[in-house]
Enzyme design. Sequence first.
Site, PDB file in Angstrom:
ATOM      1  N   CYS A  85       0.835  -1.202   0.000  1.00 15.49           N
ATOM      2  CA  CYS A  85       0.000   0.000   0.000  1.00 15.49           C
ATOM      3  C   CYS A  85       0.877   1.263   0.000  1.00 15.49           C
ATOM      4  CB  CYS A  85      -0.986  -0.031   1.157  1.00 15.49           C
ATOM      5  SG  CYS A  85      -2.383   1.117   0.967  1.00 15.49           S
ATOM      6  N   HIS A 187      -2.954  -5.346   1.225  1.00 19.97           N
ATOM      7  CA  HIS A 187      -2.356  -5.645   2.532  1.00 19.97           C
ATOM      8  C   HIS A 187      -2.371  -7.150   2.809  1.00 19.97           C
ATOM      9  CE1 HIS A 187      -2.327  -1.454   4.188  1.00 19.97           C
ATOM     10  NE2 HIS A 187      -3.286  -1.289   3.298  1.00 19.97           N
ATOM     11  N   GLU A 189      -0.641  -8.708   4.887  1.00 22.48           N
ATOM     12  CA  GLU A 189      -0.319  -8.954   6.296  1.00 22.48           C
ATOM     13  C   GLU A 189      -1.559  -9.047   7.183  1.00 22.48           C
ATOM     14  OE1 GLU A 189      -0.698  -4.538   5.909  1.00 22.48           O
ATOM     15  OE2 GLU A 189       0.183  -6.158   4.705  1.00 22.48           O
TER      16      GLU A 189
END
Length: 217
Positions: A85, A187, A189
Amino acid sequence: MAPKSPRPLIGVLAVQGDVREHLAALTELGADATTVRRPAEVEAIDGLVIPGGESTVIDKLVRAFELQAPLRRRIAAGMPAYGSCAGMIMLADRIADGRPDQQTLGGLDITVRRNAFGRQVDSFEQDLDFAWSDPSLEGTVHAVFIRAPWVEQVGDGVEVLARVSGGPAAGRIVAVRQGNLMATSFHPEVGADRRIHAEFVEIVRSHRQQRNVREPA
């Protein structure tokens, strides 16, 4: 001289953004993960993750903490880096709609557009086809977009890894790789899928092995 650890040391730029989630993902994959906030810490790492957040804030803090010059130097010298991002924006050579004083670390021959998908309320999730370099990895990736950028232009040496698969932004580039640098608009994660982090850890391991061969013990 102390023997070198067989595990790569990957730093997560910890000035702003979702640092903890990246540290957890890297640790799960067998890498040593550490935060990076000081210039001396830049010199110790084998690779760098730049997390999501606000790119203009990350830029200002990187300069305030005197991290910009050492990070630029190490990235230009071939250190692997992955940006998610806002991290994609920080690794881009060009920003289509950046603020007049906004700077990046650069390295990726791409043009990005900040907040290209809209505001926070326009955040969305989508399954994407991904060009995995590891033949043992396969299948789509579940991508979470939060005030995300997209890539408007790529240079000749940039590999497109994923595009938006449907909706009004269909076809927009949202993941790229150029040499040791990789970036995603989304994202990875925030979920349990570690395959994208695994791709980056392998990039770091390979680069580290090549560097160790060239350098005397």
